[in-house]
Write a protein that holds these residues in place. Structure first.
Motif, short mmCIF file in Angstrom:
data_model
loop_
_atom_site.label_atom_id
_atom_site.label_comp_id
_atom_site.label_asym_id
_atom_site.label_seq_id
_atom_site.Cartn_x
_atom_site.Cartn_y
_atom_site.Cartn_z
N PRO B 29 -7.71 4.70 3.67
CA PRO B 29 -7.52 3.93 3.21
C PRO B 29 -7.12 4.23 1.36
CG PRO B 29 -9.96 3.76 3.20
CD PRO B 29 -9.34 5.11 3.84
N ASP B 30 -6.94 5.52 1.25
CA ASP B 30 -7.32 5.79 -0.42
C ASP B 30 -5.68 6.13 -0.49
OD1 ASP B 30 -9.23 5.09 -1.05
OD2 ASP B 30 -10.09 6.90 -0.62
N THR B 31 -5.05 6.14 -0.09
CA THR B 31 -3.42 6.64 0.16
C THR B 31 -3.03 6.03 -0.93
OG1 THR B 31 -2.44 5.64 1.86
CG2 THR B 31 -3.14 7.63 2.51
N PRO B 32 -2.47 6.05 -1.31
CA PRO B 32 -1.00 5.66 -2.32
C PRO B 32 0.09 4.09 -1.36
CG PRO B 32 0.11 7.71 -2.92
CD PRO B 32 -0.96 8.73 -1.82
N ALA B 33 0.14 5.32 -0.76
CA ALA B 33 0.42 3.44 0.11
C ALA B 33 -0.04 2.78 0.15
CB ALA B 33 1.16 4.00 1.58
N SER B 34 -1.34 2.42 0.64
CA SER B 34 -2.19 1.36 0.82
C SER B 34 -2.79 0.64 -0.68
CB SER B 34 -3.32 1.76 1.42
OG SER B 34 -2.81 2.25 2.38
N GLN B 35 -2.56 1.52 -2.22
CA GLN B 35 -2.75 1.42 -3.02
C GLN B 35 -2.11 0.31 -4.10
OE1 GLN B 35 -6.41 1.94 -4.00
NE2 GLN B 35 -7.05 2.70 -2.18
N HIS B 36 -1.03 1.23 -3.94
CA HIS B 36 -0.16 1.29 -4.83
C HIS B 36 0.62 -0.45 -4.95
CE1 HIS B 36 2.58 0.97 -8.60
NE2 HIS B 36 4.05 1.16 -7.69
N VAL B 37 1.29 -0.94 -3.90
CA VAL B 37 1.57 -2.49 -3.77
C VAL B 37 0.96 -3.79 -3.13
CG1 VAL B 37 4.27 -3.12 -3.51
CG2 VAL B 37 4.37 -1.17 -3.87
N SER B 38 0.92 -3.00 -2.00
CA SER B 38 0.72 -3.44 -0.51
C SER B 38 -0.57 -4.17 -1.32
CB SER B 38 0.27 -2.80 0.23
OG SER B 38 -0.89 -2.07 0.06
N PRO B 39 -1.36 -3.98 -1.75
CA PRO B 39 -2.72 -4.71 -2.58
C PRO B 39 -2.48 -5.82 -2.47
CG PRO B 39 -3.30 -2.60 -3.07
CD PRO B 39 -1.88 -2.88 -2.79
#
Lengths: 88, 91, 126, 155, 81, 104, 496, 496, 186
Positions: B29-39
Motif C-alpha cells: 500500500p505504500d507505492t507512489p501509485a497509491s500515495q500520490h494522486v489517487s488518495p
C-alpha cells in the motif's frame, strides 16, 4: 467462515483446472464449448464467493448476473455457427 | 522469421523483467501509485461528486475527458467497420 | 526469497503472458491468430495495471458507508487504488474497438484473397 | 451467420429473456454510481441483447425493431449527448465537462450536479456503445451488405 | 488470502493463452479465448477491480467472443498454425 | 451461530459436490453428448445449491432476491444452451457414442 | 573599411524586374511579338537600373538592402560593391544583346516552347544578378541554387534523349557539388565565424584552425561547380545541347561567370587574400587551376563540334579568372577580374557566331565549315574578332586582361604561371585560327556546295554578334567603366 | 470564449464528426462543406490559441475544472500551439482537396469517409494538445483507428497492408501504454508536468528506465522509425489519395512531437543524454533511416511508394535532430516538423492529382504530365526543390539548422547522411521530372506532337490546396527566421 | 413503430386492447425487476426505473408475450409455480443419477436416441417441456422437428421414465388454459 468459503473457492479452482483440460485438449469443438460453459458456471459461483470474502457481495452479484445472461448468448452464437457451418 | 521474433520476444521480456526488479511488491500500500494522486479520489469523491463508486466518479468526472475519448474510440470503431465493410445492395 | 517471488509474481506472469501474445502477433501466420495474440497482449497489460492498483488488506474502490453522513472516516488506505481501474476500463474499450476494426479488415482481406494465411496472401500479391 | 435460427426453443427463450437483459442493462447504466457498472458495460449488455435477437430471429425480423438508420443515429446521439453536456458547461461559463456548473441549471448543489452529469454521460456512452456494438456485429456478420441471406427454412 | 486465487488463476490464464495460440482450429482458439476471458474476469474480481471485471465479463462473454465467432464464420476455420 | 450457517455450509458443500461430479463426468464420459448430460444438469443444480447456500449465509435481503434471479435465469438459459449445442452437434453429424452391443 | 553605406532598393529592383517580366511573358504567351517586347523592355530596364548604380559606386560608396532575416545573423540581403556591380553590369548588358539575338535565333529555327524559354531565361538573369548583389554567403547560395535549377529547362530545351542525359549530367554536377561541398562549407563557415556577411578582408581569419581553413578551402573550391574547375568540368561541354543563346549568355557569361564570381567572392571576402596567402593556399590554387587552363585548351584542340570547342575554351579561360585570387598582387587581381568582362564579350561573340552558322547553314562541325566565310562574311569576321580577343591578341580587349595577369604573375614571382599563360595563348590561337582559316580560304565543304541559299541569317542574329565583336575591339581602347570598378574593388582588397 | 479556444480546437472536429453521418443521411452533398467548416473553425481556434500563447505565455486548461494532477489538463505552450496550427491548417487543406478524390475513389462511402476524416484530425489535435500521458494514448487510438479504416478502403492490396499496419500500430500503442503504466507505477501520476517534477529524484530506478524505453519504442513504431517502418510503405501506397495526404504528413509528425515531449518534457534532457544514451541510438537510427529511405526510394517505380520511402528518410531527419540534443538540432527538428508536413502534404496531393487525372501512380503514368497538368507539376517542382534543400524553399532551412546542430554535436556522420540524402533526393526528383518532361519522346509514335499539348489539369479543389502548399513552402522558407525567433525559440525545451 | 403494425414480430396480440394490456403487464414486470435490482427506493431512482421500464416495455413487450393470449397469465403462472417443486425434485434425481454415473468406476452408460410425437402445440409449452426434459435425469432434447422430439437418453431406464408421459401431461396441464392454436414464431 471465510476459511470455509475460501476452501470452496479453492475446490472450484481445482475443478476449473480439470475443466480446462477439456477446453485445451478436448477433442473437437463441441467438447470445448461444453467445457467452457461449465467453466462459466463455476466462474459465476466463484465470483459470488469472492463477494462473500470481500464482504461486499452486492457488488459481485451483478457480474454473476452478467455471466448468467451473456454466457448463454455466447453459447448460442457458437452453436448457431456450428450448425450453419458448411452451408454458407 | 520465427527465430527472429523469438529473439525479439526474449529481449523484450528481459528488459521488462529487468524493470520489475525495482518495482514495489504487488499489493504494497505504500507505492507512489497509491500515495500520490489517487488518495484524493478516495477521500473526496463523496463531497465533490456525490458518487460512492470511485471508479465511476473518476471515470465520469475527474477524468471525464478520457471517457469522452473512449466513447469517440468506440464511435470511430463503429464508423470504421461501416466504412470498411459496407457494400451497396446491388452487389 | 519467497516474499520476493510473491511480490513479483503478478508482474512476471503478465510479462510472460504479454510475450505469448507478442510472439503470436509476430510469428503466427494466420491473421485471426494474430488478432488473438493481440487480445492476449492487451489483456496482459491490463493485468499489469490492475496489479499496480492492488493494495493488501484494502477493499473495493466503492465507498462502503456512503450515505451515513460522514460517520465513518474515509481513509485512502482502506480502498484499492481506483485510478488504474479507470485507465483499464478505457483500455478495454479501446481493445474491443480495435478488435472490431481488425476483424472487419480481416474479412475484407478474406474477401480479396480467399485465405487467411499470410504466406498465401503474400504469394497472391506478387 | 445471421440466418434465421429455426429452433423454437432457442427462439422462445431468447424472446423472453431479451426484455430482462435489457432492463438489467439499463439498471447497470443507471447504477454505475453505487455498484460496478456504467455506460460501457450496460451498453455492451444492451447491444448483446439485440445481438441475441439478431442471432435467433434473423435480420429481417429484428430489423423491424431497430433499423440500420436507427443504429447510426443512436451511435451519433450518444457521443452528441456526451459532448453536448460538455458544451453546456462551457455555455454556463465553466470549463469543458465541468459538471459543477450544471448546478445553476438543475438547482442542486455542485456535488449533486456532478453526480447527475456523470449519469448523463453514462447514458450517452451506453447509447453509443450499444449502437456501435450492434453495427459492428451486423457489418461483420453480413459482410457489410446488411442483407439477410436468402431465407432457408427447409431444414 | 485472495492471493491464493491469483496464483492459481494466473497459471490457468497462462495455460489458456498458450492453448489459444497453439490450437490449429480457429474456432477452438476463439472458444479457448472465451475461457481465458472468464478467468481474467475472475482474476480481476479477485484483485478488487470489480468494474474491470464487470467490463471483461460483458466484453469477453458478450461481444468479443461473438465478434470473433462471427468473423471466423464469415471466413474460415482452418489455420496452418 | 444460528441455523442458517450450517445450512448454508451444507448447501455449499452440496453444490461443490455436484460441480465435482459434473466435472468428472465432463472428463470421463465417452462422448460429447454424454458430457453434455454431465455439465448441463450437474452445473444447473450445483449453481442452484451454491446460490441458495450463499444467500442463506448472507441473510435475507434484496441481495437474496437478486441471487434468486440468477437462479431463474440459469434455469431458462442453461437447458437452452445445452439443447442448442446438442442440436448443433446432431445436425453437424456427430454420431452419438453407442455401446458396442447396440451397434450391431 | 569605412565605406559609406547607402540603403537603396535598387539592387532588389534590378533582381526583381526580370521576375516581373516573367508574369508578363506568361500572360502574353499567345502573342509572340508582345512577349518578346516584354523581354527586351525588361532587359533595358534592368540594365538601366544597374547602370544607375555605377555613379554611386564611383564615389566609394556601397549600396545595401536587407530583405528579410532568415536566421539570427543571416539575412537575405543585397549589397552592391564594385565587384558585384561589375558582374551585374556585364550580365544585364549582355542580356539586352542576347534578347535580340534570341528572337532571331528562336524564330529562325522555329523552336517549340518559346514562352518557357523566355521565362526561364529571365529567371536565370534574375538569379545571376542576385548572385552579383548578394551581401552574404547565404544569399549567394540561394541565388546560385536558383540559377542551377532554372537553367535546367533551358539546357534540356530540346527534350530529346541527348538533352535528357545532358540535363542529368548538368544537375548531377552542379547540385551534387553544391549540396555535397558548398552547403557544408557554408555551414562550417557560419559555425566558425558566426556570420556569413562578406567583408573586405574575410571573416575566417583567426576563427578556425589551419587544417580547418584548408578543409574549407577545398570544399569551396570543389563546391562551386559552376566554375568548371577540372575534375568538375564535365557538365559544361554537355550543356551545349542547349539552344545557342542559352549557351551564349549562360554558359559563356551568366552561369559560369557566376561560378567564378562566387569563387572569387569566397576567396576575397570570406577567406581574405591575406589568409590565403599566409596559408600558402594561393600557390596551391594557381597551380591547381593551371592544370585546368592547359588541359582545357588541349581538349579544345581535339573538338570538332564548334560549341564543344568553345565550351572547352571557356573551361580554360574561366581558370584564368580564378588566378586572380591566387596571384597575390595588384595586377594579378585586376587582370583576373577584368578578364571576366573581356572573356565575356569575346566568348559571347563566338557563341553567337556559332549560332548564326547553325541558323544560316545548319552546320555544327568545324570540319564542314570550309568556305563558309565567303557566304557569311560578317559572322566569320565577328568570329575572328572574338577569337583574337579571347586569345589575348592586341588590339582586342582580351589582351588587356592577359597583360595584367602576366604582370601580376611577375609581381608575385610566379614565373611558371607566365609560361602557362603564354602556352595557353598559343593553344588558343591553335584552335581558333584553323576555323577562321578554312572558313575563308578553305574549299567549299559538302555541306555548303549544293546549298546556294546559305547566307547571313536575319539581322536580329547578325546585328548583335557584330555589335559584341565591335565592343570587344572597343574594350581595348576604352575599358573604363569596367576597369574603374575593378580597380576600386582591387584597391579595397589591397588597401586595407 | 477566448480562454476556451484550446479545447474548442479539439472539440469542434469531434462534434462535427459525430454529426456528419446524420447530415449524410439527410443530404450527402452537405458533408464536404460541413467538414470544411469544422476544420476552419478548428484552425481559427488554433490560431487564436497560438496568439494567446505568444501574448500571454503557456496556457493551462483544466478539463472539468479539476486541478492538474487529479484532472486532465491541457498544457498549450509554444511547441504545442505551433503544431496545433500546423495540424489544423494542413488537415483543412487536405480536406479541401479531398472532394473530388473521395468522390472518385469511394463514391458510395463519402459520408463515413468524412466522419472518419474528422475523427482522425480530432485524434491528432488531441494528441498534440494534451498534457496528460494517458489522455494522449486515448487520442492516439482514435487517430489510429480512424487511420486504419481510412487506409483500408484504398485500392488493391490496401486491406492486407492495413492489417499489418493495425498489428504494428497496436503493438506500438500497447508499448506506449505499458510505458505509461511503468511511469505511473514509479511516480503515481499521469500528468506530464507532474511526472516531470517527480522523476528527477528517481532517475536511477530501473522502472523509469524501462518506462522510457517502452514509451520511445511505442512512439517509434507509430512514426515508423527505421527498423520499425515495415508497415508504412504498403499502407500509405495503397491508401486512398485523400487519406494518404492526410495521414502521411500528420501521423508521423505528431509522433515526432510526442517523442520530443517524452524526451525533453516528461524526462529531462539530462536523462536521455547522461543516464540512458538514447540520443546516441536515435542518432544512429536516424542516419540509417535516412540512407535506407532515400536508397529504397530510388528503387521504386511507384511514385506513392517512393514518397513513402522519402517520408521514412524525412523521419530520420527529425529523429536525428531530436537525438542531437542541442538547441540547434531540436530547433531544426521542430522546424522540420512543419516543413516536412508541408512537403509531404504537397507530395501526396500531387500524387492524388496524378491518380485522379492520369489514373494510376506508376511513374510511367506521369509521362507528359508537364504538358497536361502544368500547375500541379509546378507545385511538385517546388516541393521537390524543397526536398532537395534548395533555398529559398523551407526544406533548406531545416537542413541548415540540423547541420549546424550536428556540427555543434560533432556528429559528422549525420551531416554526411543529410547531404547524401539531399543529393539522392535530387536524383529522385529529377528522375520524376524527366519522365514528366520528356514524356513526348516516347509517345512520338502517337502521331502529332501537339496532341498531348492540351492542358488537362486536376480539379480546382486539388489545385488550390496544392498552390497554397507550394506557396507556404516558399514563404516558410523565406520567413523561417521569423518563425524561429518568434515561436520556435520558445518551443525548444528550455534546459537544453 | 406504431405505424408499422403489420411488421412487428408477433402476429397475434395485434388488437389494440391486448397490446395495451400486454404493455402494462410487461411494464409492471420489468419495474418489479428494476426495483429488485436497484435496491434504492428514493424518488430519483424510482423515476429512473419507471423511465427505463417504460422504454424497455415499449421496445419489447411484444417479445415477452408473443403467441400468448392474455387472460390466463396469472393462472398459468400459479400452475407453473406448482410445477416447479416437482421439476426441482426431478432435477435432483437427475443429478444424483449423473453423479452416480460419473463416479462409477466403469460408467454403465448406454446412450439412446428416442423419437416421439408430442401433443403439445404452443411454443411456450413446447419449450417448457423441452427444457424440462433437458433438466431431468439423463435426457437432453436434441431437436424438435415438426412436433417430433429427438431426445438423447443416457441409458434405457430414463427412456422408460420418459415413456410414461408424466411430464408431458404436467406441462400440458400448466398451459391448458392458454390458447392451443398452432401459431409459431416467424
Amino acid at each position: 467462515m471465510d476459511g470455509f468459503f475460501l476452501s470452496i473457492g479453492v475446490g472450484l479452482c481445482i475443478l476449473v483446472f480439470l475443466a480446462l483440460y477439456r477446453v485445451v485438449f478436448g477433442p473437437g469443438i463441441f467438447n470445448r464449448v461444453a467445457a467452457v460453459s461449465a467453466i462459466g458456471n463455476k466462474t459465476l459461483i466463484m465470483l459470488l464467493i469472492m463477494g462473500v470474502i470481500y464482504k461486499r457481495i452486492e457488488m459481485f452479484i451483478d457480474i454473476s448476473l452478467v455471466y448468467a445472461l451473456l454466457n448463454f448468448i455466447c453459447t448460442l452464437a457458437i452453436s448457431k455457427y456450428l450448425e450453419m457451418e458448411g452451408d454458407k | 522469421m520465427r527465430i527472429l521474433s523469438l529473439i525479439i520476444v526474449i529481449l523484450t521480456a528481459a528488459v521488462l523483467i529487468y524493470g520489475t526488479l525495482d518495482m514495489p511488491d504487488c499489493g504494497n500500500p505504500d507505492t507512489p501509485a497509491s500515495q500520490h494522486v489517487s488518495p484524493r479520489y478516495v477521500t473526496r469523491t463523496m463531497e465533490e461528486t456525490a458518487t460512492p463508486n470511485i471508479v465511476t466518479s473518476v471515470l465520469g468526472d475527474y477524468r471525464g475527458y478520457d471517457t469522452l475519448g473512449e466513447t469517440t474510440v468506440i464511435f470511430s470503431a463503429g464508423m470504421a467497420c461501416i466504412l470498411i465493410l459496407r457494400k451497396r445492395r446491388r452487389q | 526469497m519467497f516474499d520476493f517471488i510473491v511480490g513479483k509474481y503478478n508482474y512476471w506472469i503478465h510479462i510472460i503472458l504479454m510475450m505469448i501474445g507478442f510472439y503470436a502477433m509476430m510469428s503466427k501466420r494466420n491473421l485471426i491468430k494474430k488478432i488473438i495474440g493481440m487480445n492476449i497482449f492487451q489483456t496482459a497489460i491490463i493485468i499489469f495495471f490492475i496489479s499496480i492498483a492492488a493494495k493488501r488488506g484494502a477493499t473495493l474502490p466503492i465507498l462502503e458507508h456512503a450515505h451515513d453522513g460522514g460517520e465513518h472516516a474515509i481513509e485512502a488506505i482502506s480502498y484499492i487504488n481506483p485510478l488504474p481501474h479507470v485507465l483499464m476500463l478505457t483500455a478495454i474499450v479501446v481493445m474491443v474497438a480495435t478488435l472490431g476494426v481488425a476483424l472487419a479488415v480481416v474479412i475484407l482481406v478474406y474477401r480479396k484473397y480467399d485465405t487467411l494465411e499470410e504466406a498465401e496472401i503474400l504469394k497472391k500479391i506478387k | 451467420m445471421i440466418r434465421v435460427y429455426d429452433d423454437i426453443i432457442v427462439k422462445t427463450i431468447a424472446r423472453i429473456l431479451t426484455p430482462f437483459i435489457q432492463i438489467f442493462a439499463l439498471y447497470v447504466i443507471m447504477h454505475g454510481h453505487h455498484s460496478p457498472g456504467g455506460g460501457f458495460q450496460g451498453g455492451v449488455i444492451l447491444g448483446a441483447s439485440l445481438i441475441l435477437l439478431f442471432i435467433t430471429h434473423g435480420l429481417k425480423e429484428t430489423k423491424k425493431k431497430i433499423t440500420e438508420k436507427g443504429i447510426a443515429v443512436l451511435s451519433s446521439l450518444g457521443v452528441l449527448i456526451y459532448s453536448g453536456i460538455g458544451l453546456l458547461c462551457i455555455i454556463l461559463l465553466g470549463n469543458y465537462l465541468d459538471y459543477g456548473k450544471l448546478s445553476k441549471l438543475l438547482h442542486v448543489v455542485p456535488a449533486e450536479a456532478r453526480s447527475l452529469g456523470i449519469l448523463g454521460i453514462e447514458i450517452g456512452v451506453g447509447i453509443t456503445v450499444m449502437a456501435v456494438m450492434v453495427s459492428i456485429f451486423l457489418n461483420i456478420s453480413t459482410g457489410g451488405t446488411l442483407l439477410e441471406d436468402e431465407e432457408d427454412n427447409t431444414r | 488470502m485472495i492471493l491464493l486465487f491469483d496464483f492459481a488463476i494466473l497459471i490457468f490464464v497462462l495455460i489458456c493463452a498458450v492453448a489459444a495460440i497453439t490450437v490449429k482450429d480457429l474456432l477452438s482458439s476463439v472458444i479457448i479465448l472465451a475461457a481465458y476471458s472468464f478467468l481474467l474476469c475472475l482474476l480481476w474480481a479477485g484483485m478488487g477491480a470489480v468494474d474491470v471485471a464487470f467490463t471483461e465479463a460483458s466484453v469477453g462473454a458478450g461481444i468479443g467472443t461473438i465478434l470473433l465467432i462471427v468473423a471466423v464464420s464469415k471466413t474460415t476455420r482452418r489455420s496452418k498454425d | 451461530m444460528n441455523l442458517t450457517t450450517p445450512l448454508s455450509i451444507l448447501f455449499m458443500v452440496g453444490g461443490l459436490f455436484f460441480f465435482t461430479t459434473a466435472t468428472i463426468g465432463l472428463l470421463r464420459f465417452p462422448d460429447f453428448f454424454a458430457r453434455l448430460h454431465a455439465t448441463g444438469k450437474g452445473d444447473t443444480l450445483a449453481v442452484l445449491l451454491s446460490l441458495i447456500g450463499i444467500s442463506l449465509y448472507e441473510g435475507f435481503s434484496l441481495t437474496s432476491l437478486k441471487i434468486a434471479f440468477i437462479a431463474i435465469f440459469m434455469f431458462w438459459a442453461q437447458p437452452t444452451a445445452t439443447h442448442a449445442i446438442s442440436r448443433a452437434g446432431l445436425r453437424r453429424g456427430i454420431k452419438p457414442w453407442m455401446k458396442k452391443e447396440n451397434k450391431r | 573599411m569605412d565605406m559609406e553605406i547607402i540603403t537603396s532598393i535598387k539592387p532588389l529592383l534590378a533582381t526583381v524586374t526580370p521576375l516581373l517580366c516573367i508574369l508578363l511573358i506568361i500572360l502574353s504567351r499567345r502573342i509572340p511579338n508582345l512577349r518578346e517586347l516584354w523581354t527586351i523592355i525588361a532587359s533595358l530596364v534592368t540594365f538601366s537600373i544597374v547602370a544607375s548604380m555605377v555613379k554611386t559606386l564611383y564615389t566609394s560608396k556601397i549600396i545595401a538592402y536587407k530583405l528579410v532575416e532568415v536566421y539570427p545573423g543571416v539575412d537575405i540581403a543585397f549589397r552592391v560593391d564594385a565587384f558585384g556591380l561589375f558582374f551585374a553590369l556585364l550580365s544585364s548588358f549582355l542580356w539586352i544583346v542576347v534578347s535580340f539575338y534570341s528572337i532571331g535565333y528562336m524564330r529562325s529555327l522555329d523552336e517549340h516552347s518559346q514562352t518557357r524559354y523566355f521565362a526561364f531565361f529571365a529567371v536565370a538573369i534574375s538569379s545571376a544578378l542576385g548572385v552579383a548583389f548578394s551581401s552574404n554567403l547565404f544569399t549567394l547560395y540561394l541565388f546560385y541554387e536558383i540559377l542551377t535549377v532554372c537553367t535546367y529547362p533551358l539546357v534540356t530545351h530540346n527534350q530529346n534523349n541527348e538533352a535528357r542525359s545532358s540535363g542529368r549530367m548538368y544537375l548531377g554536377y552542379l547540385l551534387g557539388t553544391s549540396v555535397a561541398f558548398f552547403l557544408p562549407a557554408i555551414l562550417f563557415t557560419y559555425y566558425f565565424a558566426g556570420t556569413l556577411d562578406f567583408s573586405p578582408h574575410g571573416i575566417l581569419n583567426g576563427k578556425a584552425s589551419n587544417g580547418m581553413i584548408t578543409f574549407l578551402f577545398l570544399l569551396f573550391l570543389f563546391g562551386i561547380g559552376k566554375a568548371a574547375i577540372m575534375p568538375f568540368n564535365g557538365w559544361l561541354p554537355r550543356a551545349m545541347v542547349a539552344p545557342t543563346p542559352v549557351s551564349a549568355l549562360l554558359h559563356a557569361v551568366a552561369v559560369v561567370k557566376a561560378g567564378v564570381f562566387c569563387q572569387l567572392r569566397v576567396y576575397f571576402n570570406i577567406f581574405g587574400v591575406e589568409l590565403l596567402h599566409n596559408q600558402n593556399l594561393d600557390i596551391f590554387l594557381i597551380y591547381f587551376v593551371s592544370i585546368t587552363i592547359l588541359l582545357g585548351s588541349l581538349f579544345a584542340l581535339k573538338q570538332d563540334d564548334i560549341k564543344a570547342m568553345l565550351a572547352y575554351s571557356t573551361i580554360s579561360q574561366l581558370s584564368y579568372i580564378i588566378l586572380a585570387a591566387g596571384l597575390y598582387s595588384y595586377h594579378g587581381m585586376l587582370g583576373g577580374v577584368v578578364h571576366i568582362v573581356m572573356h565575356g564579350f569575346g566568348k559571347i561573340t563566338l557563341f553567337m557566331c556559332a549560332g548564326s552558322i547553325l541558323c544560316g547553314a545548319r552546320i555544327k562541325k568545324i570540319s564542314r565549315l570550309g568556305g563558309i566565310g565567303r557566304r557569311m562574311p560578317i559572322t566569320m569576321l565577328a568570329f575572328l574578332f572574338g577569337a583574337l580577343s579571347v586569345a589575348g591578341i592586341p588590339p582586342f580587349g582580351g589582351f588587356m586582361s592577359k597583360w595584367f595577369l602576366a604582370l601580376g604573375s611577375i609581381e608575385a614571382h610566379q614565373w611558371p604561371i607566365l609560361v602557362v599563360l603564354l602556352t595557353s595563348t598559343l593553344l588558343n590561337l591553335g584552335y581558333f585560327m584553323p576555323v577562321v582559316f578554312i572558313s575563308f580560304f578553305g574549299k567549299d565543304s559538302e555541306s555548303i556546295k549544293g546549298y546556294p541559299d546559305i547566307r547571313e541569317p536575319s539581322p536580329f542574329i547578325v546585328a548583335p554578334l557584330a555589335f559584341t565583336a565591335l565592343v570587344s575591339l572597343a574594350l581595348f581602347f576604352y575599358p573604363y567603366p569596367f576597369l574603374y570598378l575593378a580597380e576600386i574593388f582591387v584597391k579595397s582588397m589591397m588597401g586595407g | 470564449m477566448i480562454d476556451q479556444a484550446p479545447i474548442l480546437v479539439v472539440i469542434f472536429p469531434l462534434i462535427f464528426a459525430v454529426v456528419t453521418p446524420l447530415l449524410g443521411w439527410w443530404k450527402k452533398d452537405l458533408c464536404y462543406p460541413w467538414v470544411i467548416l469544422a476544420l476552419s473553425l478548428s484552425s481559427v481556434c488554433s490560431i487564436i490559441t497560438l496568439k494567446e500563447v505568444l501574448g500571454n505565455g503557456v496556457i493551462h486548461y483544466h478539463l472539468g475544472g479539476w486541478e492538474p494532477p487529479w484532472g486532465i489538463e491541457y498544457v498549450i505552450d509554444h511547441l504545442n500551439s505551433f503544431i496545433l496550427v500546423l495540424v489544423a491548417s494542413i488537415s483543412l487543406l487536405v480536406a479541401i482537396s479531398s472532394k473530388r478524390l473521395v468522390e472518385e475513389e469511394n463514391p458510395d462511402k463519402v459520408v463515413y469517409f468524412y466522419t472518419l476524416f474528422l475523427l482522425q484530425v480530432t485524434g491528432f489535435l488531441g494528441i498534440v494538445a494534451t498534457g496528460d500521458l494517458f489522455n494522449l494514448y486515448v487520442f492516439l487510438e482514435i487517430a489510429s483507428l480512424a487511420g486504419y479504416a481510412l487506409i483500408a478502403v484504398g485500392e488493391e492490396h490496401a486491406p492486407f497492408a492495413t492489417f499489418r499496419y493495425l498489428v504494428m500500430g497496436t503493438i506500438g500503442a500497447c508499448f506506449y501504454l505499458l510505458g505509461v503504466g511503468y511511469l505511473y507505477m514509479a511516480t503515481g501520476s499521469l500528468n506530464m508536468a507532474d511526472v516531470a517534477q517527480i522523476l528527477p529524484d528517481i532517475y536511477s530506478s530501473k522502472v523509469v528506465m524501462v518506462a522510457f524505453i517502452f514509451l520511445l519504442v511505442g512512439v517509434a513504431i507509430k512514426m515508423a522509425l527505421f527498423p520499425l517502418h515495415a508497415w508504412l510503405p504498403d499502407a500509405y501506397t495503397y491508401a486512398p489519395s485523400a487519406t494518404s495526404a492526410l495521414v502521411a504528413p500528420l501521423m508521423t509528425k505528431v509522433s515526432v512531437y510526442v517523442m520530443i515531449r517524452i524526451i525533453y518534457t516528461v524526462f529531462k534532457p539530462y536523462y536521455s543524454i547522461e543516464i540512458l544514451p538514447v540520443n546516441l541510438i536515435l542518432g544512429w537510427l536516424a542516419v540509417i533511416a535516412i540512407l535506407y529511405g532515400v536508397i529504397m526510394a530510388l528503387r521504386q517505380v511507384d511514385i506513392k511508394r517512393m514518397f513513402c520511402y522519402i517520408l521514412i528518410a524525412e523521419i530520420g531527419y527529425m529523429v536525428g535532430g531530436v537525438g542531437l540534443a542541442n538547441r540547434l538540432g531540436v530547433t531544426g527538428a521542430i522546424l522540420h516538423i512543419m516543413n516536412d508536413a508541408l512537403m509531404i502534404t504537397g507530395l501526396f496531393l500531387v500524387a492524388g492529382a496524378v491518380v485522379y487525372k492520369l489514373g494510376g501512380h506508376n511513374i510511367n503514368q506521369l509521362r507528359d504530365a508537364f504538358k497536361k497538368m502544368p500547375f500541379s507539376m509546378a507545385a511538385f517542382a517546388v516541393v521537390g526543390l524543397s526536398l532537395i534543400g534548395v533555398p529559398p524553399t523551407c526544406g533548406f532551412f531545416s537542413k541548415w539548422y540540423l547541420i549546424l546542430g550536428a556540427i555543434e554535436a560533432e556528429n559528422w556522420i549525420f551531416i554526411v547522411a543529410l547531404l547524401l540524402s539531399s543529393a539522392i533526393n535530387a536524383i529522385l526528383f529529377f528522375k520524376i521530372v524527366e519522365i514528366a518532361y520528356y514524356g513526348k519522346a516516347s509517345h512520338a509514335h502517337n502521331g502529332d506532337s501537339h496532341g498531348g499539348n492540351t492542358i488537362d489539369e486536376a480539379p480546382v479543389s486539388i489545385l488550390i490546396p496544392l498552390g497554397v502548399v507550394a506557396l507556404a513552402i516558399i514563404l516558410a522558407g523565406i520567413f523561417s527566421g521569423k518563425i524561429v525567433s518568434g515561436i520556435l525559440q520558445f518551443a525548444v525545451p528550455p534546459n537544453l | 413503430m406504431q405505424k408499422r403494425q403489420t411488421r412487428t414480430i408477433p402476429r397475434s396480440a395485434q388488437e389494440g386492447e391486448h397490446k395495451l394490456h400486454n404493455f402494462i403487464v410487461a411494464f409492471l414486470l420489468l419495474f418489479i425487476f428494476w426495483v429488485i435490482f436497484s435496491g434504492h427506493f428514493d424518488t430519483y431512482h424510482l423515476t429512473l426505473g419507471v423511465i427505463c421500464s417504460l422504454l424497455v416495455a415499449r421496445f419489447s413487450y411484444d417479445l415477452l408475450f408473443a403467441n400468448v393470449r392474455v387472460g390466463s397469465h396469472w393462472l398459468v403462472f400459479l400452475r407453473f409455480c406448482a410445477y416447479m417443486p416437482w421439476l426441482t425434485f426431478q432435477i435432483v434425481k437427475a443429478n444424483i443419477h449423473v453423479a452416480a454415473l460419473a463416479l462409477h468406476p466403469n460408467p454403465p452408460i448406454d446412450p439412446q436416441i428416442i423419437r416421439f410425437k408430442t401433443k403439445l402445440k404452443t411454443d411456450i409449452s413446447l419449450v417448457t417441456f423441452a427444457n424440462s426434459i433437458t433438466l431431468t435425469p439423463g435426457t437432453i432434447t436434441m431437436d424438435i422437428i415438426e412436433g417430433e422430439f429427438y431426445v438423447h437418453a443416457l441409458d434405457k431406464k430414463v427412456m422408460k421414465d420418459l415413456g410414461t408421459g408424466e411430464m408431458e401431461d404436467r406441462v400440458a396441464h400448466i398451459f391448458m388454459g392458454a390458447d392451443h392454436t398452432n401459431i409459431k414464431d416467424g
